[in-house]
Design a protein around this motif. Structure first.
Motif, PDB file in Angstrom:
ATOM      1  N   ALA A 309      44.153  40.913  24.360  1.00 13.45           N
ATOM      2  CA  ALA A 309      43.177  40.811  24.686  1.00 13.45           C
ATOM      3  C   ALA A 309      42.427  41.458  25.745  1.00 13.45           C
ATOM      4  CB  ALA A 309      42.809  39.499  24.331  1.00 13.45           C
ATOM      5  N   GLY A 310      43.276  42.055  26.848  1.00 10.06           N
ATOM      6  CA  GLY A 310      42.295  42.835  27.605  1.00 10.06           C
ATOM      7  C   GLY A 310      42.966  41.601  29.206  1.00 10.06           C
ATOM      8  N   LYS A 311      44.037  41.258  28.681  1.00  9.59           N
ATOM      9  CA  LYS A 311      44.135  40.017  30.357  1.00  9.59           C
ATOM     10  C   LYS A 311      44.256  40.987  31.871  1.00  9.59           C
ATOM     11  CE  LYS A 311      47.317  37.825  28.047  1.00  9.59           C
ATOM     12  NZ  LYS A 311      46.815  38.327  27.180  1.00  9.59           N
ATOM     13  N   THR A 312      44.491  42.070  31.737  1.00 16.29           N
ATOM     14  CA  THR A 312      45.038  42.605  32.042  1.00 16.29           C
ATOM     15  C   THR A 312      44.246  43.201  33.673  1.00 16.29           C
ATOM     16  OG1 THR A 312      47.768  43.344  31.420  1.00 16.29           O
ATOM     17  CG2 THR A 312      46.734  44.544  34.270  1.00 16.29           C
ATOM     18  N   VAL A 313      43.163  44.051  33.086  1.00 16.99           N
ATOM     19  CA  VAL A 313      42.490  44.480  33.328  1.00 16.99           C
ATOM     20  C   VAL A 313      40.808  43.179  33.965  1.00 16.99           C
ATOM     21  CG1 VAL A 313      40.153  44.425  31.856  1.00 16.99           C
ATOM     22  CG2 VAL A 313      39.929  45.641  33.304  1.00 16.99           C
ATOM     23  N   VAL A 314      40.584  42.056  33.189  1.00 17.13           N
ATOM     24  CA  VAL A 314      40.308  40.878  33.782  1.00 17.13           C
ATOM     25  C   VAL A 314      41.466  40.096  35.220  1.00 17.13           C
ATOM     26  CG1 VAL A 314      39.756  37.820  33.672  1.00 17.13           C
ATOM     27  CG2 VAL A 314      39.565  39.982  32.077  1.00 17.13           C
ATOM     28  N   ALA A 315      42.754  40.212  35.334  1.00 18.34           N
ATOM     29  CA  ALA A 315      43.445  40.228  36.150  1.00 18.34           C
ATOM     30  C   ALA A 315      42.477  40.641  37.143  1.00 18.34           C
ATOM     31  CB  ALA A 315      44.616  40.294  35.883  1.00 18.34           C
ATOM     32  N   ALA A 316      42.828  42.386  37.575  1.00 16.28           N
ATOM     33  CA  ALA A 316      43.120  43.697  38.341  1.00 16.28           C
ATOM     34  C   ALA A 316      41.471  43.207  39.037  1.00 16.28           C
ATOM     35  CB  ALA A 316      42.739  45.084  37.736  1.00 16.28           C
ATOM     36  N   LEU A 317      40.058  43.128  38.071  1.00 14.36           N
ATOM     37  CA  LEU A 317      38.474  42.349  38.645  1.00 14.36           C
ATOM     38  C   LEU A 317      38.624  41.201  39.588  1.00 14.36           C
ATOM     39  CD1 LEU A 317      36.760  43.550  35.494  1.00 14.36           C
ATOM     40  CD2 LEU A 317      36.791  44.486  37.210  1.00 14.36           C
ATOM     41  N   ALA A 318      39.249  40.786  38.979  1.00 14.03           N
ATOM     42  CA  ALA A 318      39.830  39.350  40.205  1.00 14.03           C
ATOM     43  C   ALA A 318      40.374  39.712  41.774  1.00 14.03           C
ATOM     44  CB  ALA A 318      40.487  38.320  39.039  1.00 14.03           C
ATOM     45  N   ALA A 319      40.971  40.841  41.294  1.00 19.15           N
ATOM     46  CA  ALA A 319      41.943  41.275  42.556  1.00 19.15           C
ATOM     47  C   ALA A 319      41.107  41.463  43.095  1.00 19.15           C
ATOM     48  CB  ALA A 319      43.572  41.945  42.089  1.00 19.15           C
ATOM     49  N   THR A 320      40.058  42.491  42.832  1.00 16.51           N
ATOM     50  CA  THR A 320      39.528  43.319  43.634  1.00 16.51           C
ATOM     51  C   THR A 320      38.006  42.659  43.807  1.00 16.51           C
ATOM     52  OG1 THR A 320      37.614  43.363  41.966  1.00 16.51           O
ATOM     53  CG2 THR A 320      39.455  45.340  41.830  1.00 16.51           C
TER      54      THR A 320
END
Length: 707
Positions: A309-320
């Motif tokens: 579903a694309g959780k990793t990119v959401v985590a990356a955006l939270a990290a930024t």
């Protein structure tokens, strides 16, 4: 509501439970082993079933197949040797009707109690015997003529070989009288029609003769409903308590503001370099997470979404967001393979933006590890990715603002607690300790009833749509007899330029599980497919060797990868279009769904083949049926909860936590909602009673749920 019950002034002493071990009898030791060492624990040790000893049935009225209690005088008691040694007793009642009692296993005490002329009361199942009606191994006791009958149904408790029912019944009765079961819940918050707690337990242990046994066995009786409500309310109150305690703690306010020399914030810059756009669901959860990070209270949010579903990119955006605010971020994954996958993606996305990413794992040692530790301690490494090595004692963060835990259910409670405590840091203004925000991710969606109970202390964000371009996965089930056909299909797929996985549950021979191990399967498939490069991947391989195998498979130089479940999560090879899972009946439903999600990640039509060895168990059939019927992770999770129940479904997440013992999340959804509403009102209007209820169920040695 009925008036409160008053505990008796005195009660029979329970069997010794706290004496030195050397003085305990075998039954008392068995009580200790079951954890029945306190009155409350005994009061909550509920019967498995009940026997009706409140009435006698004349022998003339009993028929084959009946379970009945009868009384009569022993007319004959003798040991017969044919066809095998056994004790045969002939019983005669007042009307002159006869019944044979037969004991294949017996002791001299049997013969003494069943002596000729003795009046005995017998209970058991009647069947047709060679000499007429008989009972085999019935329960019995010698009585005097006219002895009174039991006034309540007789409970049959969970026990052990060393713990006779008679001893356990006396212990439970004593514990029930001595236990402090005063009313804690305000009467107006108890659902109407439910008895007091003490009265409910009295009914459950000693039901009156006219009690509907079906309601007791199905746990729909008002006494059961009261006990379930107590348990669910205590759980909801403990979740409210966790939320209130979290609201009182402090966390850094993370606002991703543009730097003076930057035209955009870090998160906006990441969005511009990504080779794809976000779905509407991803945009929604990014907004939810960003809002939490901007508050001064620690975020505790669960991000759930189906496989892919694309959780990793959401985590990356939270990290930024965290890094754009000048704070560090840590991402922890349960396996090196999954952590490496995250590391590779994040480096690819973030290093062009000038973000330094550190890598920590158990296999990274020496000077290289020390260099990363120094970068983390100095604040140079803004993002740290790794396994549980991230929370080891020698890891010191300069300013940690956000911790992300992937596949959170695979970490134990102790590990997550250590993460929170280890990563907390003094506030810059010396006004206390700042706790990092916590984002947990899972590809095993949480059914609504679990979200309302075991995850009620968390805020939940859901990615409920898949990115465009995902191809549907066709799932097929074959018995092991079709193995050669499946191997032929693998060869065809690889000839078309595609790749395949072959998953095995074990990596070495086991005497208890007759399963093909990964090494043997690898050798067999390599021999059957000489034109194909067949790789092997399992958890005991050195990290460097695992990385080399995965790199060869991802780059397309390997057609078939034989692996254990180390590929369950995080592996992303778009060219892989066929997944074969060996002995699929041995896997859990969520694990099968996770494995299936390793294919269907590219444009090619993908197939998942489930090989199984008959016969299938009832739960095995249900799991494979669910896999055929749906690819929806939320529906898979709902069915998995039905099949396994919450204890197994939750796995390590609840290690050390109190699981529900009496309530059933599937059957008792209405009670869950009542408890949820009552918990809110109880904290607002009766906080002392709320604390008392939490202590009663979750505190100290009288923890109800450890009974």
């Amino acid at each position: 509501m009925p008036r409160a019950s008053t505990p008796p002034a005195s009660a029979p002493a329970a069997p010794p439970a706290a004496a030195p071990a050397r003085t305990l009898s075998a039954p008392a030791k068995a009580l200790q082993k079951l954890g029945l060492t306190h009155p409350v624990a005994l009061a909550l040790h509920l019967p498995l079933r009940y026997e009706d000893e409140t009435r006698l049935t004349p022998l003339a009225d009993v028929h084959a197949g009946d379970t009945a209690q009868v009384e009569g005088t022993v007319r004959e008691c003798k040991v017969e040797l044919r066809p095998r040694r056994q004790l045969v007793v002939r019983l005669l009642d007042e009307a002159g009707d006869e019944l044979v009692l037969r004991f294949v296993n017996f002791y001299p005490s049997h013969q003494k109690s069943l002596a000729v002329g003795q009046v005995v009361r017998v209970r058991g199942e009647v069947r047709h015997g060679f000499f007429g009606r008989e009972m085999v191994h019935p329960t019995f006791k010698a009585v005097v003529p006219g002895a009174p009958l039991a006034e309540t149904l007789t409970p049959v408790y969970p026990a052990s070989a060393q713990l006779p029912q008679s001893y356990l019944r006396k212990a439970v009765a004593a514990g029930l009288q001595r236990a402090n079961l005063h009313e804690v819940i305000p009467p107006e918050l108890v659902p109407p029609g439910l008895p007091l707690l003490r009265d409910a337990l009295q009914v459950l242990h000693h039901p009156p003769p006219r009690t509907a046994l079906a309601a007791l066995e199905e746990r729909t009786h008002p006494a059961w409903q009261r006990l379930k409500f107590e348990e669910l309310l205590a759980q909801q109150l403990s979740q409210w308590q966790a939320r209130l305690e979290r609201a009182a703690r402090r966390a850094p306010q993370l606002l991703d503001k543009p730097q003076a020399e930057q035209a955009h914030s870090l998160s906006q810059r990441l969005l511009t370099v990504l080779p794809f756009g976000l779905t509407a669901a991803q945009q929604r959860v990014v907004a939810e997470i960003s809002a939490d990070l901007g508050r001064a209270q620690p975020m505790h949010r669960l991000l759930q979404g189906d496989v892919g579903a694309g959780k990793t990119v959401v985590a990356a955006l939270a990290a930024t967001v965290a890094m754009g605010a000048g704070w560090q971020c840590a991402l922890m994954a349960p396996t090196e393979i999954l952590a490496e996958q995250h590391f590779a993606k994040l480096v690819q996305w973030l290093e062009p933006l000038g973000i330094s990413v550190a890598w920590l794992s158990g296999s990274r040692k020496g000077k290289v590890r020390q260099a990363h530790l120094d970068a983390i301690a100095s604040g140079q490494a803004l993002l740290v990715v790794g396994t549980h090595a991230v929370i080891q004692a020698d890891v010191k963060f300069a300013r940690l603002g956000l911790a992300i835990v992937d596949e959170q259910h695979r970490f134990g409670v102790a590990q997550r607690l250590a993460l929170r405590q280890h990563l907390s840091a003094p506030a810059p203004d010396d006004a206390g300790v700042l706790e990092p925000h916590l984002l947990m991710m899972t590809a095993t969606p949480i059914p609504r009833t679990l979200a309302m109970t075991h995850f009620a202390d968390l805020d939940v964000s859901t990615i409920d749509e898949l990115p465009p371009g995902r191809t549907p996965i066709l799932t097929k089930v074959f018995t092991d007899a079709r193995r050669d056909d499946v191997v032929a299909r693998v060869a065809e797929e690889i000839e078309r330029g595609r790749q395949a996985y072959w998953v095995c549950p074990l990596i070495e021979e086991s005497e208890t599980l007759d399963l093909q191990n990964a090494q043997a399967t690898h050798e067999a498939l390599a021999a059957a497919l000489p034109q194909v490069t067949v790789g092997l991947l399992h958890g005991r391989m050195p990290a460097a060797e695992k990385a080399a195998v995965m790199a060869e498979f991802k780059e397309g130089r390997m057609g078939l990868l034989v692996a254990t479940t180390v590929i369950e999560v995080g592996v992303d090879v778009p060219n892989a279009s066929l997944m074969v899972i060996e002995h699929a009946e041995r896997f859990g439903l969520a694990q099968l769904h996770q494995l299936r999600g390793r294919v269907g990640r590219g444009a090619a039509a993908s197939v998942c083949v489930l090989l199984h060895t008959p016969p299938l168990s009832v739960s095995g059939k249900a799991r494979l049926k669910a896999m055929i019927e749906t690819t929806d992770g939320f529906e898979i999770a709902r069915r998995d909860l039905e099949i396994r129940g919450p204890g197994e479904f939750l796995g390590e997440r609840q290690s050390g936590d109190a699981l529900l013992r009496f309530a059933d999340l599937h059957e008792d959804q209405a009670l869950v909602q009542r408890a949820q509403a009552a918990a809110k009102l109880m904290w607002e209007r009766h906080p002392h009673a709320a604390m008392a209820q939490v202590r009663r169920w979750h505190g100290g040695h009288l923890d109800y749920l450890q009974a």
